[in-house]
Design a protein around this motif. Structure first.
Motif, short mmCIF file in Angstrom:
data_model
loop_
_atom_site.label_atom_id
_atom_site.label_comp_id
_atom_site.label_asym_id
_atom_site.label_seq_id
_atom_site.Cartn_x
_atom_site.Cartn_y
_atom_site.Cartn_z
N LEU A 6 0.85 -1.19 0.00
CA LEU A 6 0.00 0.00 0.00
C LEU A 6 0.89 1.24 0.00
O LEU A 6 1.69 1.44 0.92
CB LEU A 6 -0.91 0.01 1.23
CG LEU A 6 -1.80 1.24 1.40
CD1 LEU A 6 -2.84 1.33 0.29
CD2 LEU A 6 -2.48 1.25 2.76
N PHE A 7 0.72 2.07 -1.04
CA PHE A 7 1.52 3.30 -1.15
C PHE A 7 0.59 4.50 -1.14
O PHE A 7 -0.33 4.60 -1.97
CB PHE A 7 2.34 3.28 -2.45
CG PHE A 7 3.17 4.51 -2.65
CD1 PHE A 7 4.24 4.79 -1.82
CD2 PHE A 7 2.90 5.40 -3.68
CE1 PHE A 7 5.01 5.92 -2.00
CE2 PHE A 7 3.66 6.53 -3.88
CZ PHE A 7 4.73 6.78 -3.03
N GLU A 8 0.81 5.41 -0.17
CA GLU A 8 -0.01 6.62 -0.05
C GLU A 8 0.73 7.77 -0.72
O GLU A 8 1.66 8.33 -0.13
CB GLU A 8 -0.28 6.97 1.42
CG GLU A 8 -0.84 5.83 2.25
CD GLU A 8 0.25 5.05 2.97
OE1 GLU A 8 1.43 5.44 2.85
OE2 GLU A 8 -0.07 4.05 3.62
N SER A 9 0.34 8.11 -1.92
CA SER A 9 0.98 9.22 -2.64
C SER A 9 0.17 10.50 -2.42
O SER A 9 -0.91 10.48 -1.82
CB SER A 9 1.06 8.90 -4.13
OG SER A 9 -0.20 8.94 -4.72
N SER A 10 0.70 11.60 -2.94
CA SER A 10 0.00 12.89 -2.80
C SER A 10 -1.21 12.99 -3.71
O SER A 10 -2.08 13.84 -3.50
CB SER A 10 0.97 14.03 -3.10
OG SER A 10 1.51 13.88 -4.39
N LEU A 15 -2.05 0.43 -4.99
CA LEU A 15 -1.83 -0.93 -4.49
C LEU A 15 -0.93 -1.67 -5.48
O LEU A 15 -1.26 -1.74 -6.67
CB LEU A 15 -3.16 -1.66 -4.30
CG LEU A 15 -3.11 -2.94 -3.48
CD1 LEU A 15 -2.82 -2.64 -2.02
CD2 LEU A 15 -4.44 -3.69 -3.59
N PHE A 16 0.18 -2.20 -4.99
CA PHE A 16 1.14 -2.93 -5.81
C PHE A 16 1.24 -4.38 -5.32
O PHE A 16 1.02 -4.65 -4.13
CB PHE A 16 2.53 -2.28 -5.72
CG PHE A 16 2.60 -0.93 -6.35
CD1 PHE A 16 3.00 -0.77 -7.65
CD2 PHE A 16 2.26 0.21 -5.62
CE1 PHE A 16 3.08 0.48 -8.23
CE2 PHE A 16 2.32 1.46 -6.19
CZ PHE A 16 2.72 1.59 -7.50
N GLN A 17 1.58 -5.27 -6.24
CA GLN A 17 1.81 -6.67 -5.88
C GLN A 17 3.26 -7.02 -6.19
O GLN A 17 3.77 -6.71 -7.28
CB GLN A 17 0.87 -7.60 -6.64
CG GLN A 17 0.95 -9.04 -6.15
CD GLN A 17 -0.06 -9.94 -6.84
OE1 GLN A 17 -0.78 -9.48 -7.74
NE2 GLN A 17 -0.12 -11.19 -6.44
#
Length: 534
Positions: A6-10, A15-17
Motif C-alpha cells: 500500500l503506497f499513499e501518494s499525494s 496498491l502494488f503486488q
C-alpha cells in the motif's frame, strides 16, 4: 504467500503486488540493488489498482488520518475491492505491506487483513516512490511534484496552527532592542553631560536624571540668557520650583566657558536626539507589556513583563521555556558561572535571570536560594499554562504570585502558606466561572441585536407610510375596500344557506346539470377541430 504493498501518494492510494520474492529470498541488499533499475524492479513489483483523491481537501484529510494511524472509509473500500477476500476460520494467503505500523495495526483490527512493516517492505516502498510516475501512465511530468508541494504546504500549515497574536518572536526582538536602547541612551546622555558641562558645569550636580538633564539643556541653551522668566518652564520639566530657582542662580555665577552659536546648536540637536530615543524607549516598553499580556499573561503577572520576556528570549521561544524543568529555568542566564563551578568543583550558582525579580530582592540573604528555587518552580508552571492553554487568562499567574508572597511571609514570619492543590482548585473554579459568564453574555448580545433589528423594522414601516406618495395610499385604501366587500358577500352567502336549508340538494342538482351541459359543448368543439384538421 503473496505480498501486496500500500503506497499513499499525494495524488491518491496505490496498491502494488510483489512477484518473485522467493528468488530474491527477502534480502534487503538485493532489493536495494534492484530499486535503482526500473527494468529489474518492474518485474518484481507491479501496479494492481490506483484510486486518486477527489480534491486537495480530501487529500489533506486522508494524509492527516494516515499520519495519525487511522484508516478512513475510502481506504477501507479501496482495500476491500482490490484485495482477495479473507475467509473466516482460514489463514489468508496474502499479506499487506504498510509503511506506518500504527496504520497497519488499525487495518488488521478492523478488516482482519494481515499487515507487515519492516526493512524489506520499506525498501520495496522506496522503490515504488522512486518510480511511481512510471507506473501510472496518465500522470504528466509535473503533476506529481505540484500535488506533493501543495499537500506538503497545507499539511504543515494545519499542523503548525499559526496564530499571529501569539508570536513570541516579537517579544524576543523587542527585549533585545530594549536592552540595546538602554545602553545607547545611557552612553549618549553621558556624552550630552560632558559636552554641555563645558558651558554649564554646575547643572550636573543639580539635575541627576539623564532624560531631564537633556531637556533642561535644550531649554536653557545659553546660560547667560537665564532669568526669572525661565523659572515656570524649568519647574514644569523638573516638578520642583526650588531646583528651578537654584539653576537660575547657578547660571548667573557659573564658572563654565562660553560656546559659539554653532557649538550650542550641535549640543541642542544631540540633546533632542537623546530625548527622542528616551521617548521611543517608553513606547517600546508599552508595546512589550501588551505583547507579553497576549503571549504569556500568567508569566507576566507572576514575575513581570521584562523578566518574563528575558526568560523567553534566552530560552529561544515560549515552547522551549515550557519544556525546561524548573532547575534549568532557575539558572538561565548563569551558564558561564555554572560551567566554571563544575570545572573548578566550586559552588554552583543559585539564580540567573530570575535574580532581577523583586521577590528575590525582598528575601533575606540566607533565603535567596530557597526563594529562587520556589520562584523557578512557579515560573515553569506559568510558562506551561501559557504555552499549551487555548485561552489566555491571568488567573493562574495571580494565584501563583499569591503563593510566592505567602512563601516570603513563611520565611520571614513563619506563617504557614496554603497548599498548592487548594490554590489550583480555586484558580480552576474562577476560570470556569469566567467562562460561564462569557457564555451568558454572548446570547444576551445576540438577543439585543435581534430586538434592535425588530425595532428598526417597526420604525421604518410608519416612516415609509408617512414618506410615501399619494397613489400608494390610494392603493392601500382600494385593497381595504375590496376586503370589506368580500366579507360582506361571504356573510350574505351564509345567511342564504341558513334560510334555504333543505333546498341545498336542488341547487347541487342544478349545478351538476350545468356542468354536464358545459362538458358536452366542449366535446362538440373538440370534434369539429379534429374534422377541420383532417
Amino acid at each position: 504467500m503473496a505480498l501486496y504493498l500500500l503506497f499513499e501518494s499525494s495524488s491518491g492510494y496505490a496498491l502494488f503486488q510483489a512477484h518473485g520474492l522467493d528468488e530474491i529470498g527477502q534480502n534487503t541488499e538485493a532489493v536495494r540493488n534492484s530499486v535503482s533499475d526500473l527494468n529489474r524492479f518492474g518485474k518484481v513489483v507491479q501496479l494492481t489498482a490506483f484510486q486518486p483523491f477527489e480534491s486537495a481537501l480530501d487529500g489533506l484529510n486522508q494524509c492527516n488520518s494516515v499520519s495519525e494511524g487511522l484508516m478512513t472509509d475510502e481506504l477501507r473500500s479501496f482495500l476491500e475491492l482490490n484485495l482477495p477476500k479473507v475467509k473466516e476460520g482460514k489463514k489468508p494467503k496474502f499479506s499487506l505491506g504498510v509503511a506506518e505500523p500504527k496504520l497497519g495495526s488499525h487495518i488488521s483490527e478492523t478488516t482482519k487483513i494481515p499487515c507487515q512493516s519492516g526493512e524489506f517492505v520499506l525498501e520495496l516502498l522506496r522503490g515504488v516512490r522512486l518510480h511511481f510516475d512510471k507506473f501510472i501512465k496518465d500522470l504528466k511530468s509535473g503533476d506529481l511534484e505540484k500535488a506533493q508541494l501543495g499537500l506538503a504546504h497545507s499539511y504543515s500549515r494545519a499542523k503548525v496552527k499559526f496564530n499571529v497574536n501569539r508570536v513570541d518572536n516579537m517579544v524576543i526582538q523587542a527585549i533585545f532592542l530594549l536592552d540595546t536602547l538602554d545602553k545607547d541612551i545611557n552612553s549618549f546622555s553621558m556624552r550630552v553631560r560632558e559636552w554641555y558641562s563645558w558651558h554649564f558645569p554646575e547643572l550636573v550636580k543639580i539635575v541627576n536624571d539623564n532624560y531631564l538633564y537633556s531637556r533642561v539643556a535644550k531649554l536653557i541653551e545659553d546660560k547667560s540668557k537665564l532669568s526669572e522668566e525661565h523659572v515656570p518652564a524649568l519647574t514644569e520639566i523638573l516638578g520642583d520650583e526650588d531646583k528651578a530657582k537654584e539653576i537660575v542662580e547657578a547660571g548667573k555665577a557659573s564658572m563654565g566657558q562660553d560656546l559659539t552659536p554653532v557649538d550650542l546648536i550641535n549640543v541642542q540637536l544631540f540633546a533632542q536626539r537623546v530625548m527622542d530615543l528616551a521617548e521611543y524607549r517608553k513606547n517600546l516598553y508599552d508595546y512589550l507589556v501588551t505583547k507579553m499580556n497576549d503571549i504569556a499573561p500568567n508569566l507576566a503577572s507572576l514575575i513581570g513583563e521584562v523578566v518574563g520576556a528575558r526568560l523567553i528570549s534566552h530560552a529561544g521561544s515560549l515552547t522551549n521555556l515550557a519544556k525546561c524543568p524548573s532547575s534549568t529555568l532557575q539558572i538561565l542566564g548563569a551558564e558561564k558561572a555554572l560551567f566554571r563551578a563544575l570545572k573548578t568543583r566550586g559552588n554552583t550558582p543559585k539564580y540567573g535571570l530570575i535574580f532581577h525579580s523583586s521577590f528575590i530582592g525582598r528575601a533575606s540573604a540566607k533565603n535567596k536560594g530557597r526563594m529562587a528555587r520556589y520562584l523557578a518552580n512557579k515560573c515553569s508552571i506559568a510558562s506551561r499554562i501559557d504555552c499549551f492553554a487555548e485561552r489566555g487568562s491571568t488567573v493562574f499567574g495571580e494565584k501563583l504570585r499569591e503563593q510566592v508572597e505567602e512563601r516570603l511571609e513563611f520565611y520571614d514570619k513563619g506563617v504557614a502558606p496554603r497548599k498548592n492543590i487548594d490554590v489550583m482548585k480555586s484558580a480552576i473554579e474562577s476560570t470556569q466561572r469566567k467562562d460561564t459568564e462569557m457564555e451568558e453574555v454572548q446570547p444576551d448580545e445576540t438577543s439585543a441585536k435581534k430586538s434592535k433589528k425588530k425595532k428598526s423594522k417597526t420604525d421604518d414601516a410608519p416612516a415609509a407610510a408617512t414618506n410615501g406618495d399619494a397613489p400608494e395610499e390610494s392603493k392601500s385604501e382600494k385593497k381595504k375596500k375590496k376586503k370589506e366587500k368580500r366579507k360582506m358577500e361571504e356573510e350574505m352567502d351564509h345567511e342564504e344557506e341558513k334560510t334555504n336549508g333543505g333546498n341545498e340538494d336542488d341547487g347541487t342538482a342544478k349545478k351538476k346539470k350545468k356542468k354536464s351541459k358545459d362538458e358536452a359543448a366542449t366535446d362538440e368543439t373538440k370534434k369539429k377541430k379534429k374534422k377541420t384538421q383532417e
